[in-house]
Enzyme design. Structure first.
Site, PDB file in Angstrom:
ATOM      1  N   LEU A 106      59.271  50.611  48.624  1.00 21.41           N
ATOM      2  CA  LEU A 106      59.567  51.424  47.648  1.00 21.41           C
ATOM      3  C   LEU A 106      60.830  50.563  46.367  1.00 21.41           C
ATOM      4  CD1 LEU A 106      60.003  54.109  49.267  1.00 21.41           C
ATOM      5  CD2 LEU A 106      58.522  53.798  48.366  1.00 21.41           C
ATOM      6  N   HIS A 107      61.252  50.843  45.110  1.00 19.26           N
ATOM      7  CA  HIS A 107      62.180  50.154  44.211  1.00 19.26           C
ATOM      8  C   HIS A 107      62.680  51.275  43.569  1.00 19.26           C
ATOM      9  CE1 HIS A 107      58.647  50.576  41.477  1.00 19.26           C
ATOM     10  NE2 HIS A 107      58.278  49.618  42.128  1.00 19.26           N
ATOM     11  N   HIS A 148      59.881  53.887  42.392  1.00 20.15           N
ATOM     12  CA  HIS A 148      59.923  55.193  42.758  1.00 20.15           C
ATOM     13  C   HIS A 148      61.064  56.152  43.124  1.00 20.15           C
ATOM     14  CE1 HIS A 148      57.299  51.745  45.000  1.00 20.15           C
ATOM     15  NE2 HIS A 148      55.847  52.459  44.530  1.00 20.15           N
ATOM     16  N   GLN A 175      41.283  49.054  46.842  1.00 18.51           N
ATOM     17  CA  GLN A 175      42.012  48.850  45.993  1.00 18.51           C
ATOM     18  C   GLN A 175      42.257  47.922  44.780  1.00 18.51           C
ATOM     19  OE1 GLN A 175      44.741  52.223  45.589  1.00 18.51           O
ATOM     20  NE2 GLN A 175      45.970  51.343  44.401  1.00 18.51           N
ATOM     21  N   GLY A 213      54.056  56.483  37.960  1.00 18.26           N
ATOM     22  CA  GLY A 213      54.959  55.626  36.504  1.00 18.26           C
ATOM     23  C   GLY A 213      53.627  55.257  35.225  1.00 18.26           C
ATOM     24  N   GLU A 214      54.485  54.921  34.274  1.00 15.75           N
ATOM     25  CA  GLU A 214      54.138  54.573  33.346  1.00 15.75           C
ATOM     26  C   GLU A 214      53.543  53.237  33.317  1.00 15.75           C
ATOM     27  OE1 GLU A 214      55.562  56.517  30.070  1.00 15.75           O
ATOM     28  OE2 GLU A 214      54.524  58.017  29.188  1.00 15.75           O
ATOM     29  N   ASP A 224      52.273  51.071  35.398  1.00 20.72           N
ATOM     30  CA  ASP A 224      50.622  51.641  35.706  1.00 20.72           C
ATOM     31  C   ASP A 224      49.717  52.263  34.738  1.00 20.72           C
ATOM     32  OD1 ASP A 224      50.216  49.871  37.876  1.00 20.72           O
ATOM     33  OD2 ASP A 224      51.017  51.515  38.670  1.00 20.72           O
ATOM     34  N   SER A 234      58.221  46.607  40.021  1.00 23.14           N
ATOM     35  CA  SER A 234      57.294  46.629  40.671  1.00 23.14           C
ATOM     36  C   SER A 234      57.374  46.210  42.088  1.00 23.14           C
ATOM     37  CB  SER A 234      55.988  45.286  40.074  1.00 23.14           C
ATOM     38  OG  SER A 234      54.989  45.193  40.910  1.00 23.14           O
TER      39      SER A 234
HETATM   40  O1  PAF Z   1      50.123  53.298  42.511  1.00 21.36           O
HETATM   41  C1  PAF Z   1      49.965  52.537  43.049  1.00 21.36           C
HETATM   42  O2  PAF Z   1      51.079  52.180  44.135  1.00 21.36           O
HETATM   43  C2  PAF Z   1      48.742  52.864  43.852  1.00 21.36           C
HETATM   44  O3  PAF Z   1      47.618  52.027  43.390  1.00 21.36           O
HETATM   45  C3  PAF Z   1      48.381  54.780  44.495  1.00 21.36           C
HETATM   46  C4  PAF Z   1      48.351  55.830  43.103  1.00 21.36           C
HETATM   47  C5  PAF Z   1      49.479  55.094  45.553  1.00 21.36           C
HETATM   48  C6  PAF Z   1      47.717  54.878  45.170  1.00 21.36           C
HETATM   49  O4  PAF Z   1      46.729  54.174  46.152  1.00 21.36           O
END
Ligand code: PAF
Length: 279
Positions: free
Chosen positions: A30-31, A34, A58, A146-147, A149, A184
Site C-alpha cells: 500500500l502507498h 491506496h 491477472q 484509482g484512475e 489504472d 504505484s
Molecule cells: O488495481 C489493482 O490493484 C487490482 O487490479 C485489483 C483491482 C485489486 C484486482 O486484483
C-alpha cells in the site's frame, strides 16, 4: 480494525455491517494512492472493507507475479492508522479460487481489448474474475478504484453493468509523488537510476497536454517517438490517445480535444503506466 482471511467468516460473523459499505480492492504494497482511496471510502461510508490479495489470474507473466511486492504486516500497520470501522480481507488463493485458479470469461464490452489488453493477454478477465467475486460476496454500496489504472476502471464499470450489480463504482484521481511520478506499488521495484528517470513519463504527458490545443494526434505521436529516440534508457511500450469513454483511439488528424493520453514505458524490466486528460 478487523482482519479476516476467509469469506465464510464474513458471511458467518460480519455480513451485517453498518451500511453503507465502501470497498477498496488492492493487491497490497500500500502507498499513498491506496491511503487516499481508503480515506475517501471512510468519509463516504459507515464501514470500509479493504481487500489485500495478489490475484494470480491477472498476471500473464509469471516473473511479474513472483516479483510483485508484498508486505502484509506493513500494510496492516498503515491501515491501523485510520480511525473508523475498517475490515481487512487477506485471503489465501484457495479462498477465492478453490482449486481452480483460472479466469472466467466476461462481457467487457470491448473495453478490455486495446492497450493493456493487447500487451497483457487475458489480464482484464483475471481482474474481472476477482473483482466480481468481491462484489458478489461483499455487496458493497460503493467500490473505489484509482484512475492510474484508467482502463481497469472502465472495464470494472462495464463489468458491474453487465452483471447488474448494485455497487456504485467510483474512480479517484491519480496520486503522484512530488516529482510527478504516478504512485504505484511497482515503483519500489525500480533501481536508483531508473527511479530518477521515471518522472520523465509524466513530464512528457504534460508537454503533450500543453501542445494539444495546437497539434494533431499525429504530430503529438512524433514528439513521443522523438523523445524515446533521445532517451533510449526508457523504452516505449505504447502511446495512444483515446476517447475516455469508449477507449477507442482518436483520429490521427484530430487534435486530442477531450481525449486522454495513455502510455506504458519500460525502465529496465519494470513496466510503468500513466495517463492524462488532454483537455
Ligand atoms: O488495481 C489493482 O490493484 C487490482 O487490479 C485489483 C483491482 C485489486 C484486482 O486484483
Amino acid at each position: 480494525m478487523n482482519v479476516f482471511n476467509s469469506s465464510q467468516s464474513w458471511v458467518d460473523e460480519f455480513s451485517d455491517p453498518i451500511r453503507p459499505l465502501g470497498m477498496v480492492p488492492t493487491m497490497g504494497a500500500l502507498h499513498q494512492g491506496h491511503m487516499t482511496l481508503i480515506e475517501r471510502a471512510l468519509k463516504e461510508n459507515n464501514t470500509v472493507l479493504v481487500t489485500i490479495f495478489i490475484n494470480p489470474t491477472q498476471f500473464n507473466d509469471k516473473t511479474d507475479l513472483e516479483r510483485y511486492p508484498q508486505d502484509l504486516d506493513a500494510d496492516i500497520k498503515k491501515i491501523e492508522q485510520f480511525r473508523g470501522n475498517i475490515f481487512v480481507y487477506t485471503p489465501a488463493v484457495e479462498d477465492v479460487y478453490g482449486n481452480n485458479i483460472t479466469a472466467k470469461s466476461f462481457n467487457l464490452g470491448g473495453l478490455d481489448e486495446p492497450m493493456e489488453g493487447v500487451k497483457r493477454k487475458n489480464h482484464f478477465h483475471g481482474v474481472a474474475t476477482v473483482v466480481s467475486y468481491f462484489l458478489e460476496i461483499f455487496q458493497p454500496n460503493r467500490a473505489y478504484f484509482g484512475e492510474k489504472d484508467f482502463q481497469q476502471l472502465r472495464v470494472i464499470e462495464q463489468l458491474s453493468k453487465a452483471l447488474a450489480l448494485n455497487t456504485k463504482i467510483i474512480g479517484c484521481p491519480i496520486i503522484r509523488e512530488p516529482d510527478g511520478l504516478a504512485m504505484s506499488s511497482r515503483n519500489q521495484l525500480l533501481g536508483v537510476e531508473d527511479r530518477k528517470k521515471a518522472p520523465m513519463i509524466f513530464q512528457l504527458l504534460q508537454l503533450l497536454k500543453a501542445q494539444s490545443a495546437l497539434l494533431s494526434y499525429r504530430a503529438l505521436r512524433e514528439i513521443v517517438h522523438d523523445f524515446f529516440k533521445k532517451n533510449d534508457s526508457l523504452k516505449l511500450d505504447y502511446f495512444v490517445i483515446c476517447d475516455p469513454k469508449t477507449l477507442q483511439e482518436i483520429d490521427f488528424k484530430q487534435s486530442p480535444g477531450t481525449g486522454r493520453a495513455f502510455i506504458a514505458v519500460y525502465l529496465g524490466k519494470i513496466r510503468l503506466i500513466d495517463n492524462l486528460d488532454m483537455s
